[in-house]
Design a protein around this motif. Structure first.
Motif, PDB file in Angstrom:
ATOM      1  N   ARG A  94       0.869  -1.179   0.000  1.00 40.98           N
ATOM      2  CA  ARG A  94       0.000   0.000   0.000  1.00 40.98           C
ATOM      3  C   ARG A  94       0.901   1.223   0.000  1.00 40.98           C
ATOM      4  O   ARG A  94       1.753   1.376   0.878  1.00 40.98           O
ATOM      5  CB  ARG A  94      -0.888   0.023   1.245  1.00 40.98           C
ATOM      6  CG  ARG A  94      -2.218  -0.662   1.079  1.00 40.98           C
ATOM      7  CD  ARG A  94      -3.115  -0.346   2.258  1.00 40.98           C
ATOM      8  NE  ARG A  94      -4.372  -1.071   2.189  1.00 40.98           N
ATOM      9  CZ  ARG A  94      -5.319  -1.007   3.118  1.00 40.98           C
ATOM     10  NH1 ARG A  94      -5.132  -0.236   4.187  1.00 40.98           N
ATOM     11  NH2 ARG A  94      -6.428  -1.681   2.989  1.00 40.98           N
ATOM     12  N   THR A 118      -5.308 -10.100  -0.762  1.00 43.89           N
ATOM     13  CA  THR A 118      -5.383  -8.626  -0.790  1.00 43.89           C
ATOM     14  C   THR A 118      -5.919  -8.095   0.544  1.00 43.89           C
ATOM     15  O   THR A 118      -5.168  -7.929   1.492  1.00 43.89           O
ATOM     16  CB  THR A 118      -6.270  -8.155  -1.953  1.00 43.89           C
ATOM     17  OG1 THR A 118      -7.534  -8.847  -1.896  1.00 43.89           O
ATOM     18  CG2 THR A 118      -5.617  -8.431  -3.292  1.00 43.89           C
ATOM     19  N   VAL A 119      -7.232  -7.875   0.622  1.00 46.87           N
ATOM     20  CA  VAL A 119      -7.810  -7.283   1.835  1.00 46.87           C
ATOM     21  C   VAL A 119      -7.858  -8.267   2.990  1.00 46.87           C
ATOM     22  O   VAL A 119      -7.923  -7.899   4.148  1.00 46.87           O
ATOM     23  CB  VAL A 119      -9.230  -6.740   1.565  1.00 46.87           C
ATOM     24  CG1 VAL A 119      -9.183  -5.561   0.617  1.00 46.87           C
ATOM     25  CG2 VAL A 119     -10.158  -7.832   1.021  1.00 46.87           C
ATOM     26  N   HIS A 143      -4.425  -6.567   5.804  1.00 46.10           N
ATOM     27  CA  HIS A 143      -4.327  -6.252   4.371  1.00 46.10           C
ATOM     28  C   HIS A 143      -2.911  -6.534   3.875  1.00 46.10           C
ATOM     29  O   HIS A 143      -1.920  -6.236   4.556  1.00 46.10           O
ATOM     30  CB  HIS A 143      -4.706  -4.792   4.100  1.00 46.10           C
ATOM     31  CG  HIS A 143      -3.663  -3.805   4.538  1.00 46.10           C
ATOM     32  ND1 HIS A 143      -2.560  -3.473   3.770  1.00 46.10           N
ATOM     33  CD2 HIS A 143      -3.546  -3.081   5.680  1.00 46.10           C
ATOM     34  CE1 HIS A 143      -1.824  -2.599   4.411  1.00 46.10           C
ATOM     35  NE2 HIS A 143      -2.397  -2.339   5.570  1.00 46.10           N
ATOM     36  N   ASP A 144      -2.819  -7.121   2.717  1.00 49.37           N
ATOM     37  CA  ASP A 144      -1.544  -7.432   2.052  1.00 49.37           C
ATOM     38  C   ASP A 144      -0.657  -8.386   2.847  1.00 49.37           C
ATOM     39  O   ASP A 144       0.519  -8.544   2.526  1.00 49.37           O
ATOM     40  CB  ASP A 144      -0.752  -6.154   1.725  1.00 49.37           C
ATOM     41  CG  ASP A 144      -1.448  -5.325   0.657  1.00 49.37           C
ATOM     42  OD1 ASP A 144      -1.756  -5.880  -0.401  1.00 49.37           O
ATOM     43  OD2 ASP A 144      -1.697  -4.123   0.903  1.00 49.37           O
ATOM     44  N   HIS A 154       0.324 -10.811   0.303  1.00 45.94           N
ATOM     45  CA  HIS A 154       0.589 -10.213  -1.010  1.00 45.94           C
ATOM     46  C   HIS A 154       1.417 -11.177  -1.855  1.00 45.94           C
ATOM     47  O   HIS A 154       2.229 -11.948  -1.338  1.00 45.94           O
ATOM     48  CB  HIS A 154       1.307  -8.877  -0.861  1.00 45.94           C
ATOM     49  CG  HIS A 154       2.665  -8.981  -0.229  1.00 45.94           C
ATOM     50  ND1 HIS A 154       2.859  -8.999   1.137  1.00 45.94           N
ATOM     51  CD2 HIS A 154       3.898  -9.087  -0.775  1.00 45.94           C
ATOM     52  CE1 HIS A 154       4.137  -9.111   1.406  1.00 45.94           C
ATOM     53  NE2 HIS A 154       4.805  -9.167   0.262  1.00 45.94           N
ATOM     54  N   LEU A 174      -3.499  -4.273  -9.908  1.00 47.18           N
ATOM     55  CA  LEU A 174      -3.756  -3.685  -8.593  1.00 47.18           C
ATOM     56  C   LEU A 174      -2.563  -2.889  -8.085  1.00 47.18           C
ATOM     57  O   LEU A 174      -2.682  -1.694  -7.811  1.00 47.18           O
ATOM     58  CB  LEU A 174      -4.132  -4.760  -7.573  1.00 47.18           C
ATOM     59  CG  LEU A 174      -4.380  -4.229  -6.147  1.00 47.18           C
ATOM     60  CD1 LEU A 174      -5.532  -3.220  -6.125  1.00 47.18           C
ATOM     61  CD2 LEU A 174      -4.657  -5.364  -5.179  1.00 47.18           C
ATOM     62  N   TYR A 175      -1.392  -3.521  -7.960  1.00 44.90           N
ATOM     63  CA  TYR A 175      -0.250  -2.837  -7.360  1.00 44.90           C
ATOM     64  C   TYR A 175       0.187  -1.618  -8.186  1.00 44.90           C
ATOM     65  O   TYR A 175       0.457  -0.545  -7.621  1.00 44.90           O
ATOM     66  CB  TYR A 175       0.927  -3.804  -7.181  1.00 44.90           C
ATOM     67  CG  TYR A 175       0.608  -5.025  -6.347  1.00 44.90           C
ATOM     68  CD1 TYR A 175      -0.330  -4.979  -5.304  1.00 44.90           C
ATOM     69  CD2 TYR A 175       1.245  -6.238  -6.580  1.00 44.90           C
ATOM     70  CE1 TYR A 175      -0.616  -6.095  -4.532  1.00 44.90           C
ATOM     71  CE2 TYR A 175       0.973  -7.365  -5.810  1.00 44.90           C
ATOM     72  CZ  TYR A 175       0.035  -7.294  -4.792  1.00 44.90           C
ATOM     73  OH  TYR A 175      -0.238  -8.401  -4.040  1.00 44.90           O
ATOM     74  N   ARG A 216      -2.415   1.205  -7.699  1.00 48.18           N
ATOM     75  CA  ARG A 216      -2.307   1.888  -6.405  1.00 48.18           C
ATOM     76  C   ARG A 216      -1.162   2.903  -6.409  1.00 48.18           C
ATOM     77  O   ARG A 216      -1.323   4.049  -5.976  1.00 48.18           O
ATOM     78  CB  ARG A 216      -2.079   0.867  -5.275  1.00 48.18           C
ATOM     79  CG  ARG A 216      -3.296   0.062  -4.878  1.00 48.18           C
ATOM     80  CD  ARG A 216      -3.152  -0.655  -3.552  1.00 48.18           C
ATOM     81  NE  ARG A 216      -1.962  -1.493  -3.424  1.00 48.18           N
ATOM     82  CZ  ARG A 216      -1.831  -2.472  -2.544  1.00 48.18           C
ATOM     83  NH1 ARG A 216      -2.827  -2.749  -1.706  1.00 48.18           N
ATOM     84  NH2 ARG A 216      -0.731  -3.182  -2.468  1.00 48.18           N
ATOM     85  N   TYR A 228      -8.252   0.738   0.374  1.00 50.44           N
ATOM     86  CA  TYR A 228      -9.115  -0.409   0.681  1.00 50.44           C
ATOM     87  C   TYR A 228     -10.210  -0.540  -0.374  1.00 50.44           C
ATOM     88  O   TYR A 228     -10.530  -1.655  -0.818  1.00 50.44           O
ATOM     89  CB  TYR A 228      -9.732  -0.271   2.073  1.00 50.44           C
ATOM     90  CG  TYR A 228     -10.692  -1.404   2.393  1.00 50.44           C
ATOM     91  CD1 TYR A 228     -10.231  -2.659   2.767  1.00 50.44           C
ATOM     92  CD2 TYR A 228     -12.079  -1.226   2.288  1.00 50.44           C
ATOM     93  CE1 TYR A 228     -11.094  -3.700   3.037  1.00 50.44           C
ATOM     94  CE2 TYR A 228     -12.954  -2.257   2.555  1.00 50.44           C
ATOM     95  CZ  TYR A 228     -12.462  -3.492   2.930  1.00 50.44           C
ATOM     96  OH  TYR A 228     -13.331  -4.526   3.193  1.00 50.44           O
ATOM     97  N   GLU A 283      -8.726  -2.064  -3.511  1.00 47.23           N
ATOM     98  CA  GLU A 283      -8.475  -3.500  -3.308  1.00 47.23           C
ATOM     99  C   GLU A 283      -9.788  -4.284  -3.360  1.00 47.23           C
ATOM    100  O   GLU A 283      -9.876  -5.346  -3.990  1.00 47.23           O
ATOM    101  CB  GLU A 283      -7.782  -3.711  -1.955  1.00 47.23           C
ATOM    102  CG  GLU A 283      -6.402  -3.090  -1.886  1.00 47.23           C
ATOM    103  CD  GLU A 283      -5.996  -2.627  -0.494  1.00 47.23           C
ATOM    104  OE1 GLU A 283      -4.941  -1.966  -0.375  1.00 47.23           O
ATOM    105  OE2 GLU A 283      -6.741  -2.911   0.478  1.00 47.23           O
ATOM    106  N   TRP A 305     -10.991  -4.676  -6.826  1.00 52.60           N
ATOM    107  CA  TRP A 305     -10.238  -5.719  -7.539  1.00 52.60           C
ATOM    108  C   TRP A 305     -10.746  -7.103  -7.140  1.00 52.60           C
ATOM    109  O   TRP A 305     -10.906  -7.983  -7.985  1.00 52.60           O
ATOM    110  CB  TRP A 305      -8.745  -5.590  -7.227  1.00 52.60           C
ATOM    111  CG  TRP A 305      -7.902  -6.570  -8.002  1.00 52.60           C
ATOM    112  CD1 TRP A 305      -7.406  -6.397  -9.261  1.00 52.60           C
ATOM    113  CD2 TRP A 305      -7.484  -7.872  -7.576  1.00 52.60           C
ATOM    114  NE1 TRP A 305      -6.698  -7.521  -9.648  1.00 52.60           N
ATOM    115  CE2 TRP A 305      -6.736  -8.439  -8.627  1.00 52.60           C
ATOM    116  CE3 TRP A 305      -7.669  -8.616  -6.418  1.00 52.60           C
ATOM    117  CZ2 TRP A 305      -6.167  -9.709  -8.555  1.00 52.60           C
ATOM    118  CZ3 TRP A 305      -7.108  -9.888  -6.323  1.00 52.60           C
ATOM    119  CH2 TRP A 305      -6.372 -10.419  -7.389  1.00 52.60           C
TER     120      TRP A 305
END
Length: 709
Positions: A504, A637-638, A651-652, A655, A665-666, A669, A692, A695, A698
């Protein structure tokens, strides 16, 4: 004359493999050599050895064939793997589960004998079942069981289909299907439900899920037992649904929350219902999958509330319920953080408990005075296993502690607390990574004396890539051996150096997940050097599956390390309001993410589509496919809802440096974040991104692609 004829007949039958009864290892060898071992590798099981306390195998040759003898089916399978690695130059691993033997069969020049007193070889962690194995089918499981057998593993944790045990048990006491599904988690979160951390998250499950998993576990257990592998089933330690008090009037304790999730309730072992509930649990378990020799139970895992609990009575009652189900059974318990608490295990009989020293390579509890989890007396009278944790969250990254793993094992063997050491184990949260570390660990019991790591690594590389090693390959791996595979014991994070490409976005980041760490303990030049060396000889290893997998992994690591250093420079440019460098460096960072995505797309092992497609493939309807894909997407992810993700820190946590998620996604962000900060530098601040929400979008968006064959 007749006697002489019979003797000759038996000799010919032995030499040419005309056995009256085939062994399970024959079928295993056929699978892993793609049908090329028949009548070329012969197996003979000899059980009447004078030293019955040891497992052993011998590799020799006779009349141009390989002969492997051993005291059990599992020893024969381990001997097969040793032959393939150290004589045939074939390394079978997750990226290369099978390979044909060469046309001219390599033969040992002399008899090789390996034996061990370490009779217990454990495998898996509850978390592995979610972070790596949640959506495996029988085809994938068959390969893993073969891998287990060839590595001498004889007691893996086995939790597939255990939700069916609970389904049947709760039906038996009057729960509806809806109520059951409010308790049992979705497919990707079974590990934490089994560990008493949460209820229901990721569900409700369709009926087809339970039917599918029951059939799968029966196949798994049957194959394991054929090969001499004894599954470790979850036992009963007091978990019950939180609503059981209202539903049935049970007196229960609230064990609190875990990362924002309400834990299941704890049924006190002193409650009148405990014995009957435990009895029903074991009855339903046995009906489905049979009795087990080992049962895994970890009450009060990761901070479960023990207030008001008589730990000694709890331990005795849990053991008593297990012994009622199987008087010969052994309780397998994880040593993690403050568990197992001495008060709970001191009164238990020696031999009835087997403790997994879960993180022996970094924070051992067996009695190493340098460990932050030091126990002077180790585990006292109780048996224990020396375990390697290695991976957290299924994160991707080159990582290990080769020297500490090996030195720690032999130090433990010599230590006074080593008198109750019974073997080794791998307890990773995620697998299908760092194959070199698993080879090293599972060879330890078969190597009586401490050995040179440099020499071992060279032999491993011959097995991994073939006997004709180029000096560039050796030099590349020496660079890795002394950096990423020699992580210091006091390195702050859990597992690998984390990739900030996956984080993040923020400036001055030192981690991607809450409990990880991203600061390099080595020079990034070392992984860049290893990548350059391997790339320089890549043409000469074209078509070598193991080399091509490792090449992508090493180049990936070098790009990750470059990204972590670059973000530090970007943070400094922002602080200094150096708009020119900031813009140039952020574009380099974004380009690096896309380059990484492109690189990783060349191997299915590094593709998010592989993970998502395996999840969808288990669904029998489009609705089921979407549920399973949501589970697979959320986990990496979340993880949980907004409270668990943001306040609970999840979160992550899982990952993945995989193609697809890197770009979709990455990259997105970081792009939004850099643009927001660029606007601030220009004096036109914009709204801060809601990561959030990005994520979650996604996760909820269908994104599965069909992989090219």
């Amino acid at each position: 004359m007749m006697r002489k004829f019979i003797s000759i007949f038996f000799l010919i039958s032995f030499v040419y493999g005309c056995q009256t009864e085939s062994l399970p290892v024959d079928s295993l060898a056929d699978r892993v050599t793609e049908g090329s071992s028949k009548n070329r590798i012969l197996f003979q099981k000899i059980t009447n050895q004078p030293d019955s306390l040891k497992d052993y195998f011998e590799i020799s040759s006779k009349n141009g064939k390989v002969l492997i003898t051993g005291n059990s089916d599992l020893s024969l399978s381990t001997g097969l793997n040793w032959y393939l690695k150290y004589i045939a130059g074939i390394h079978l691993s997750w990226n290369n589960p099978s390979q044909k033997l060469p046309k001219v069969l390599p033969l040992p020049q002399k008899t090789i004998r390996k034996e061990t007193l370490m009779r217990d070889r454990y495998y898996l962690n509850y978390c592995t079942y979610s972070y790596s194995m949640a959506f495996w089918n029988w085809e994938r499981w068959e390969k893993e069981i073969d891998w287990m057998a060839m590595h001498g593993i004889n007691m893996p944790l086995s939790i597939t289909g255990m939700e069916v045990v609970w389904y049947n048990l709760l039906k038996r006491i009057g729960y509806t299907t809806k109520e059951i599904n409010e308790f049992i988690s979705g497919p990707a979160f079974m590990a934490w439900w089994q560990m008493n951390n949460l209820e229901g998250w990721g569900g409700p499950n369709p009926d087809s899920w339970y039917q599918q998993q029951e059939a799968l576990q029966k196949k798994i257990v049957t194959r394991m037992r054929e090969l001499g592998i004894e599954p470790v089933f979850p036992g009963y330690a007091g978990m019950v649904p939180r609503n059981i008090g209202k539903k049935l009037g049970y007196q229960i304790a609230d064990p609190g929350k875990w990362c924002g999730f309400h834990r299941p309730a704890f049924l006190s072992t002193e409650d009148e219902h405990f014995d009957s509930f435990a009895t029903m649990y074991y009855e339903e378990l046995e009906k489905l999958y049979g009795k087990a020799k080992y049962y895994s139970m970890d009450p009060f895992h990761e901070g479960g509330n023990t207030e008001g609990v008589d730990l000694a009575k709890a331990g005795t009652a849990i053991m008593k319920a297990m012994k009622k189900a199987n008087p010969q059974a052994v309780w397998v318990l994880q040593a993690w953080q403050s568990n197992p608490q001495a008060a709970m295990i001191n009164a238990l009989e020696s031999g009835d408990l087997l403790i997994l020293d879960l993180y022996s390579e970094k924070n051992p509890q067996w009695g190493d005075p340098e460990s932050i989890w030091y126990r002077e007396k180790g585990f006292g009278k109780h048996d224990w296993l020396y375990c390697m944790l290695l991976n957290f969250g299924g994160n991707v990254g080159l990582h290990g502690r080769m020297e500490q793993l090996v030195n720690g094992y032999y130090n433990a063997c010599k230590h006074a607390n080593g008198k109750t050491l019974r073997g080794i184990g791998a307890t990773p949260e995620g697998i299908e990574n760092n194959p070199v570390m698993f080879e090293l660990l599972y060879e330890l019991p078969w190597r009586e004396k401490q050995f040179s790591l440099d020499q071992w690594l060279q032999e491993y590389l011959k097995a991994r890539y073939g006997n004709d090693l180029l000096p560039e390959v050796i030099e590349a791996w020496r660079a890795l051996e002394h950096t990423v595979y020699n992580a210091p014991k006091n390195y702050q994070g859990e597992g690998t150096v984390e990739s900030l490409l996956c984080a993040r976005p923020r400036f001055h980041l030192d981690r991607t997940s809450t409990w990880g760490y991203a600061k390099l303990f080595y020079s990034p030049d070392s992984t860049a050097k290893a990548a350059r060396l391997l790339l320089s000889v890549a043409d000469q290893y074209k078509g070598n599956n193991n080399f091509e997998y490792d090449l992508v992994d090493v180049v990936r690591q070098s790009l990750t390390d470059k990204g972590n250093i670059l973000l530090k420079k970007i943070s400094q440019s922002y602080d200094q309001k150096d708009k020119g460098n900031y813009e140039k460096q952020t574009q380099q960072f974004l380009k690096l993410i896309l380059t990484q995505d492109s690189l990783l797309s060349t191997r299915k092992e590094f593709s998010v589509s592989s993970w998502l497609n395996s999840a969808r493939s288990l669904g029998t309807t489009e609705e089921e496919k979407k549920l399973y894909e949501w589970n697979a997407s959320a986990l990496i992810t979340v993880w949980g809802d907004s409270i668990a993700a943001n306040q609970g820190g999840l979160h992550d946590y899982s990952h993945r440096e995989w193609s697809g998620i890197m770009k979709d996604l990455y990259y997105q962000r970081w792009k939004v974040f850099f643009e927001q900060k660029q606007a601030e530098l220009e004096g036109s601040p914009v709204e801060q991104p809601n990561f959030y929400k990005m994520e979650k979008n996604w996760v909820e968006k269908s994104k599965t692609q069909t992989l090219e064959k």
